[in-house]
Design an enzyme around this catalytic site. Structure first.
Site, PDB file in Angstrom:
ATOM      1  N   HIS A 123      38.595  40.481  36.412  1.00 63.62           N
ATOM      2  CA  HIS A 123      38.864  40.437  37.855  1.00 63.62           C
ATOM      3  C   HIS A 123      40.246  41.072  38.059  1.00 63.62           C
ATOM      4  CE1 HIS A 123      39.898  38.521  41.703  1.00 63.62           C
ATOM      5  NE2 HIS A 123      38.614  38.223  41.845  1.00 63.62           N
ATOM      6  N   ASP A 200      41.210  33.256  31.566  1.00 60.21           N
ATOM      7  CA  ASP A 200      40.936  33.162  33.003  1.00 60.21           C
ATOM      8  C   ASP A 200      39.680  32.299  33.137  1.00 60.21           C
ATOM      9  OD1 ASP A 200      39.867  33.461  35.515  1.00 60.21           O
ATOM     10  OD2 ASP A 200      40.202  35.629  35.642  1.00 60.21           O
ATOM     11  N   GLN A 203      35.824  31.162  36.696  1.00 59.08           N
ATOM     12  CA  GLN A 203      34.368  30.976  36.804  1.00 59.08           C
ATOM     13  C   GLN A 203      33.847  29.941  35.809  1.00 59.08           C
ATOM     14  OE1 GLN A 203      32.445  32.189  39.139  1.00 59.08           O
ATOM     15  NE2 GLN A 203      33.962  33.530  40.051  1.00 59.08           N
ATOM     16  N   LYS A 226      36.799  26.935  43.772  1.00 57.08           N
ATOM     17  CA  LYS A 226      35.489  27.269  43.204  1.00 57.08           C
ATOM     18  C   LYS A 226      34.843  26.054  42.555  1.00 57.08           C
ATOM     19  CE  LYS A 226      36.954  31.956  42.097  1.00 57.08           C
ATOM     20  NZ  LYS A 226      36.283  32.905  42.989  1.00 57.08           N
ATOM     21  N   CYS A 366      35.973  42.583  43.124  1.00 57.76           N
ATOM     22  CA  CYS A 366      37.331  42.681  42.554  1.00 57.76           C
ATOM     23  C   CYS A 366      37.284  43.077  41.088  1.00 57.76           C
ATOM     24  CB  CYS A 366      38.111  41.369  42.724  1.00 57.76           C
ATOM     25  SG  CYS A 366      38.409  40.937  44.416  1.00 57.76           S
TER      26      CYS A 366
HETATM   27  N1  PMP Z   1      39.255  35.526  38.010  1.00 57.70           N
HETATM   28  C1  PMP Z   1      37.944  35.422  38.202  1.00 57.70           C
HETATM   29  C2  PMP Z   1      37.020  35.580  37.034  1.00 57.70           C
HETATM   30  C3  PMP Z   1      37.455  35.156  39.480  1.00 57.70           C
HETATM   31  O1  PMP Z   1      36.149  35.045  39.682  1.00 57.70           O
HETATM   32  C4  PMP Z   1      38.365  34.996  40.547  1.00 57.70           C
HETATM   33  C5  PMP Z   1      37.873  34.735  41.959  1.00 57.70           C
HETATM   34  N2  PMP Z   1      36.838  35.561  42.374  1.00 57.70           N
HETATM   35  C6  PMP Z   1      39.717  35.119  40.282  1.00 57.70           C
HETATM   36  C7  PMP Z   1      40.133  35.371  39.008  1.00 57.70           C
HETATM   37  C8  PMP Z   1      40.736  34.948  41.361  1.00 57.70           C
HETATM   38  O2  PMP Z   1      40.654  33.675  41.870  1.00 57.70           O
HETATM   39  P1  PMP Z   1      41.525  33.278  43.155  1.00 57.70           P
HETATM   40  O3  PMP Z   1      41.139  34.241  44.221  1.00 57.70           O
HETATM   41  O4  PMP Z   1      41.096  31.885  43.433  1.00 57.70           O
HETATM   42  O5  PMP Z   1      42.936  33.397  42.763  1.00 57.70           O
END
Ligand code: PMP
Length: 413
Positions: A123, A200, A203, A226, A366
């Site tokens: 991401h 990270d 998910q 999430k 993203c």
């Molecule tokens: N890493 C991953 C794998 C994600 O899915 C996300 C959110 N889509 C993020 C980072 C970023 O999370 P946040 O927008 O809550 O900071």
């Protein structure tokens, strides 16, 4: 199905509403989850009964509020099996957690020529902070490639690690494809070459059991929103000695021990990284989300999501003109399924699904470098959680047929 999703659904008020005149089918939990009453009530209860700023408060409201927030920290520690609550730094979200490591640890400890290794799955939140570091410090950013199914190739990972690698930062589960990473193997690989490992968990943590001690990772980043909690609260887990070695990221109230006009000393960890007034109610309500997930049981939740994912993959696999990304075995992925329909833009797919009351996500998620690797500009993505049912998958299947019918996919003109 062992997990009573239909019953759980009743705990989530959003399902009382209709979308475009249809019952809501929410297949966008990878973007953010819906919230149960218990979390919404914990949030409002904070403002109804305890609202006061934390730290330095000696009155009852401040003490109660601080207790609620520290309970959330302790529950977060228990949820990921951190040794102590002090290993958990409150942040707003995963993005902030990764940036905290980039600023507090990497900027202090890395020098020009050192390498940070990420994967092709990342991401942007776990990529752009390292690009900024590379630009400012001369650190080299490198990547571990994925195969055509979006799986991390461990052999390629071994080759990508060099004596200069200081950090391997990778997602445990891809938000775009749902693929699960070999977390322990990657952590071990990093450690064998003397590098640290940042996971990270945005998910993974909401859906699969997390044990930072079994993984041995140095850092873990995740977001509350999430995993049923309000937006505005997340955590960085860090090993104690690493957090101790880090500089603050933001300066201000709460993170200091003593302040003179021209210098300051830092508060103890984790408060050193928690400057300013936080999202008090969100922090306090996080604990209710953990309570809810623990009551569901993460093993039962995983089995439920695996079954639904298998059904989604079955529906998509049966349709001509549909491309599914990632491995087709639900055991190799979380509850996220990305797909494209031949000749139809993902945004059009999303709009027609919405007309049936079905919420899915469309776009690059993203993950632009990954989309390029998959030779697509974007995908449609369905993702499941504890409140999704087999009926949801049936509505999904009908919406899919509607898109194909509308765009005459597979019909020769
Ligand atoms: N890493 C991953 C794998 C994600 O899915 C996300 C959110 N889509 C993020 C980072 C970023 O999370 P946040 O927008 O809550 O900071």
């Amino acid at each position: 199905m062992a997990f009573a999703a239909a019953k759980a659904r009743a705990d989530f008020p959003v399902f009382n509403r209709r979308v475009k005149g249809k019952p809501l089918v929410y297949l966008d939990s990878a973007a953010t989850s819906q919230k149960p009453w218990s979390v919404i009530k914990a949030l409002t209860a904070y403002y109804e009964r305890q609202n006061a700023n934390i730290h330095r408060g000696v009155h009852t409201l401040a003490e109660e509020g601080e207790r609620a927030i520290e309970e959330s920290r302790a529950k977060a520690a228990r949820f990921v099996n951190a040794p102590k609550p002090e290993n958990m730094v409150f942040v707003r979200n995963t993005t902030e957690a990764v940036n905290l490591v980039a600023h507090g640890w990497a900027r202090k400890h890395l020098k020009a020529g050192d390498e940070v290794l990420v994967t092709e799955l990342e991401h942007h939140s776990n990529l752009v902070p390292w690009q900024l570091l590379a630009r400012d410090k001369g650190v080299r950013l490198r990547q571990i490639p994925v195969d055509d199914q979006g799986r991390i190739d461990l052999e390629a990972a071994r080759k990508a690690v060099t004596p200069k690698t200081r950090l391997v930062a990778f997602t445990a589960m891809s938000n775009a494809l749902g693929t699960l990473s070999p977390v322990k193997e990657l952590v071990d690989l990093a450690h064998r070459s003397g590098a640290l490992a940042l996971v990270d968990g945005a998910q993974w943590v909401p859906h699969l059991k997390t044990d930072v001690q079994a993984w041995g990772c140095d850092f873990l980043a995740f977001s509350g929103h999430k995993m049923l909690a309000p937006a505005g609260v997340g955590f960085l887990y860090g090993k104690a000695e690493l957090l101790e070695s880090m500089d603050p990221f933001l300066g201000g109230g709460g993170m200091i021990q003593e302040v003179w006009f021209d210098r300051s000393t830092w508060n103890t960890v984790p408060h050193r990284f928690e400057a300013g007034t936080p999202s008090l109610g969100d922090y306090a309500a996080f604990g209710a989300a953990v309570d809810y997930l623990e009551a569901c049981g993460l093993d039962a939740l995983r089995a439920h999501e695996e079954a639904l994912t298998g059904k989604l993959l079955g529906v998509l696999g049966a349709e001509a003109g549909v491309t599914v990304y990632g491995p087709l075995d639900p055991k190799l992925r979380g509850g996220v399924v990305s797909f494209n329909i031949e000749g139809v833009h993902p945004h059009d797919v999303g709009q027609i699904f919405d007309s049936e009351g079905v919420a899915i996500r469309v776009g690059h998620h993203c993950c632009q470098p990954l989309m390029r690797r998959l030779q697509t500009g974007g995908t449609a993505r369905a993702s499941v959680y504890l409140y999704n049912t087999e009926e949801d998958v049936e509505v999904f299947a009908r919406a899919l047929k509607k898109v194909k019918g509308f765009f005459k996919v597979g019909v020769k003109s």
